[in-house]
Design a protein around this motif. Structure first.
Motif, PDB file in Angstrom:
ATOM      1  N   PHE A  69      48.116  51.777  42.953  1.00 17.94           N
ATOM      2  CA  PHE A  69      47.517  51.908  41.627  1.00 17.94           C
ATOM      3  C   PHE A  69      48.587  51.854  40.545  1.00 17.94           C
ATOM      4  CE2 PHE A  69      46.271  54.923  38.185  1.00 17.94           C
ATOM      5  CZ  PHE A  69      45.329  54.108  37.582  1.00 17.94           C
ATOM      6  N   VAL A  70      49.674  52.604  40.741  1.00 14.60           N
ATOM      7  CA  VAL A  70      50.747  52.638  39.741  1.00 14.60           C
ATOM      8  C   VAL A  70      51.385  51.262  39.589  1.00 14.60           C
ATOM      9  CG1 VAL A  70      53.027  53.584  39.222  1.00 14.60           C
ATOM     10  CG2 VAL A  70      51.219  55.094  40.042  1.00 14.60           C
ATOM     11  N   LYS A  71      51.621  50.580  40.688  1.00 12.97           N
ATOM     12  CA  LYS A  71      52.311  49.294  40.637  1.00 12.97           C
ATOM     13  C   LYS A  71      51.430  48.149  40.143  1.00 12.97           C
ATOM     14  CE  LYS A  71      55.672  50.305  44.300  1.00 12.97           C
ATOM     15  NZ  LYS A  71      56.114  49.966  45.689  1.00 12.97           N
TER      16      LYS A  71
ATOM     17  N   ASP B  54      43.682  51.129  30.837  1.00 12.22           N
ATOM     18  CA  ASP B  54      42.871  51.351  29.647  1.00 12.22           C
ATOM     19  C   ASP B  54      41.898  50.209  29.397  1.00 12.22           C
ATOM     20  OD1 ASP B  54      45.433  50.013  29.170  1.00 12.22           O
ATOM     21  OD2 ASP B  54      44.756  49.832  27.081  1.00 12.22           O
ATOM     22  N   GLU B  55      42.239  48.995  29.853  1.00 17.72           N
ATOM     23  CA  GLU B  55      41.382  47.831  29.650  1.00 17.72           C
ATOM     24  C   GLU B  55      40.432  47.613  30.823  1.00 17.72           C
ATOM     25  OE1 GLU B  55      43.983  44.539  29.130  1.00 17.72           O
ATOM     26  OE2 GLU B  55      45.085  45.423  27.465  1.00 17.72           O
ATOM     27  N   ALA B  56      40.899  47.857  32.034  1.00 20.90           N
ATOM     28  CA  ALA B  56      40.139  47.472  33.227  1.00 20.90           C
ATOM     29  C   ALA B  56      39.225  48.564  33.766  1.00 20.90           C
ATOM     30  CB  ALA B  56      41.112  47.046  34.336  1.00 20.90           C
ATOM     31  N   ARG B  57      39.419  49.803  33.361  1.00 16.71           N
ATOM     32  CA  ARG B  57      38.729  50.917  34.006  1.00 16.71           C
ATOM     33  C   ARG B  57      37.220  50.917  33.814  1.00 16.71           C
ATOM     34  NH1 ARG B  57      38.393  56.010  30.562  1.00 16.71           N
ATOM     35  NH2 ARG B  57      38.493  55.259  28.412  1.00 16.71           N
TER      36      ARG B  57
ATOM     37  N   SER C  93      41.789  54.302  39.935  1.00 19.53           N
ATOM     38  CA  SER C  93      42.745  54.814  40.920  1.00 19.53           C
ATOM     39  C   SER C  93      42.131  55.007  42.298  1.00 19.53           C
ATOM     40  CB  SER C  93      43.326  56.152  40.438  1.00 19.53           C
ATOM     41  OG  SER C  93      42.360  57.180  40.534  1.00 19.53           O
ATOM     42  N   ARG C  94      40.842  55.275  42.369  1.00 24.77           N
ATOM     43  CA  ARG C  94      40.137  55.586  43.627  1.00 24.77           C
ATOM     44  C   ARG C  94      40.830  56.739  44.361  1.00 24.77           C
ATOM     45  NH1 ARG C  94      36.350  51.544  45.081  1.00 24.77           N
ATOM     46  NH2 ARG C  94      35.781  52.971  46.769  1.00 24.77           N
TER      47      ARG C  94
ATOM     48  N   MET D 160      30.812  55.934  43.301  1.00 28.66           N
ATOM     49  CA  MET D 160      30.283  55.149  42.198  1.00 28.66           C
ATOM     50  C   MET D 160      31.339  55.065  41.099  1.00 28.66           C
ATOM     51  SD  MET D 160      26.982  55.731  39.661  1.00 28.66           S
ATOM     52  CE  MET D 160      25.736  55.822  40.934  1.00 28.66           C
ATOM     53  N   HIS D 161      31.454  53.880  40.520  1.00 33.09           N
ATOM     54  CA  HIS D 161      32.380  53.647  39.416  1.00 33.09           C
ATOM     55  C   HIS D 161      32.026  54.559  38.242  1.00 33.09           C
ATOM     56  CE1 HIS D 161      34.191  51.458  36.010  1.00 33.09           C
ATOM     57  NE2 HIS D 161      35.020  50.947  36.891  1.00 33.09           N
TER      58      HIS D 161
END
Length: 445
Positions: free
Chosen positions: A202-204, A211-214, A223-224, A321-322
């Motif tokens: 997730f970090v890499k 902030d854009e994709a979440r 991050s799951r 769930m997202h």
């Protein structure tokens, strides 16, 4: 001295306050043992949440055994547990501050003659740590976040595993294998190593644009880590410290999400009744609709609104769930269907592998406009607008509502009656415009 480490939802060795503390205290001649209390009355039906919990426990159970430190399982009610720890001099465990677990722990401390020590581990700060200048607690998130960021956060505590091994002594315990077998129908990737790998990926790969994709469920942009945090397969300080090493807006937004987790934990500790009552008293007597047919359609993902149905089917099929979809489905149940938010919260409790009472209750009360710092009651998510905005290509809908897969990117969000009949997809169970007006009027009352 004989020491017992009482394992609960902390299935890891590193960044574990209990294990680190045990290793610090051990001196020549001392003994340490790991114990897990299995109360059959707490288990309930084997749905996603229980299955994942026992798979995570099984992974840690076998890891401990492979390290020469087999966990002793005590099966039974409180009396059996008290008897099982009675020969110890010190009982260590990581604290639980929400009910009913705090009362359970208080009872154990009160009834046992064994010296006890409970440690802060599952959260970054104690729920009483962040207060206003007058000593009261925050009810609004933004000032809480500002005050939180001024606090000193404890660092990761590494465990001297070799020292634990050196002093480890264990006795026979109850058979737990049958619980593992019952939980194995749906396989999940569990374990401390899996959690650490996910954090690293997730970090890499995703944090920079978090902030854009979440908000887009078709993208692997979150991050799951929530289910790993829930079972303690990864420490919250490990996550916090790793994220803080990165600069950028994605980092700041993710840290804010971690602080929301702390905020809702504090709220539940201050308002333990919020599992069953709205924090905002003026909304405790809303006249909710009693529509079991609509509720079942929502649960099964058959509402006729593609994004809502895709989200509910994701939950039912995967146990997760997202987050954007959690808001959409919660708003739909509480506002469009005007069904009591508590029914939705309890359904999520059954189905989510990452179920945390504080975050789930807080999220549901937010969406239903009845909680602290909640969305205003007149804000009602339009599920079709949300669908077009956050799943514009329809990829997420196609994955979980495959009967609509043939529709183009426009029609998939609003299938016509002919499309529905041809695809075998239900009509909408409610008119959104009518439902919005009804909800606003009901809340005004």
């Amino acid at each position: 001295m004989k020491m017992i480490c009482w394992i609960r939802s902390d299935f890891r060795f590193d960044d574990n306050a209990m294990f680190a503390r045990a290793a610090e205290l051990l001196v020549p001649g001392d003994e340490v043992e790991f114990v897990f209390w299995l109360n059959p009355g707490y288990i309930g039906e084997y749905e996603a949440r229980q299955c994942y919990f026992f798979q995570a426990l099984e992974h840690f159970y076998k890891k401990s055994e492979a390290n020469g430190m087999p966990i002793r399982v005590i099966s039974g009610e409180e009396d059996e547990f008290l008897e099982g720890i009675s020969g110890a001099d010190l009982l260590l465990f990581n604290a639980e501050y929400v009910e009913p677990f705090k009362s359970r722990d208080d009872a154990i401390i009160r009834k046992t003659s064994v010296k006890t020590e409970r440690l802060l581990d599952r959260h970054l700060l104690h729920p009483h740590a962040v207060k206003k200048k007058d000593g009261s607690y925050y009810k609004v998130f933004t000032p809480y976040r500002k005050a939180f960021l001024q606090m000193e956060i404890g660092s990761v505590r590494w465990t001297d595993i070799d020292k634990l091994k050196e002093h480890y002594r264990s006795t026979d315990g109850a058979d737990v294998e049958r619980y593992f077998k019952q939980a194995s129908e749906q396989a999940y990737e569990a374990g401390e190593e899996t959690a650490l790998k996910r954090l690293d990926e997730f970090v890499k790969r995703h944090l920079e644009k978090y902030d854009e994709a979440r908000d887009f469920p078709a993208i692997d942009g979150t991050s799951r880590l929530s289910h790993h945090l829930r079972t303690g397969e990864i420490g919250i300080r490990t996550v916090y410290e790793r994220i803080r090493q990165v600069d950028g807006k994605g980092r700041d937004v993710f840290l804010t999400e971690l602080i929301w987790r702390e905020f809702y934990h504090m709220i539940l500790v201050q308002y333990p009744e919020s599992k069953n009552q709205a924090v905002q008293r003026e909304y405790r007597d809303i006249d909710w609709e009693e529509d079991e047919t609509a509720f079942e359609a929502w649960c099964e993902g058959k509402t006729g609104f593609p994004i809502v149905d895709a989200a509910m089917r994701q939950l039912n099929e995967t146990g997760w769930m997202h987050n954007r979809l959690r808001m959409i489905t919660a708003s739909f149940l509480a506002k469009d269907l005007l069904i009591d938010w508590r029914k939705g919260e309890r359904y999520f409790q059954r189905k989510l592998i990452d179920y945390e009472a504080a975050s789930n209750i807080g999220g549901w009360q937010w969406a239903a406009s009845v909680g602290t710092d909640a969305v205003p009651y007149f804000r009602v998510f339009n599920p079709t607008t949300q669908s077009k905005r956050f799943d514009a290509s329809g990829d997420f809908i196609r994955k979980f509502v495959p009967e609509l897969a043939e529709l183009d990117n426009k029609r998939i969000h609003e299938p016509s009656l002919a499309d529905r009949e041809r695809c075998g997809y239900p009509e909408q169970i409610v008119d959104h415009a009518m439902a919005r007006d009804r909800a606003i009027a009901r809340f005004k009352e």
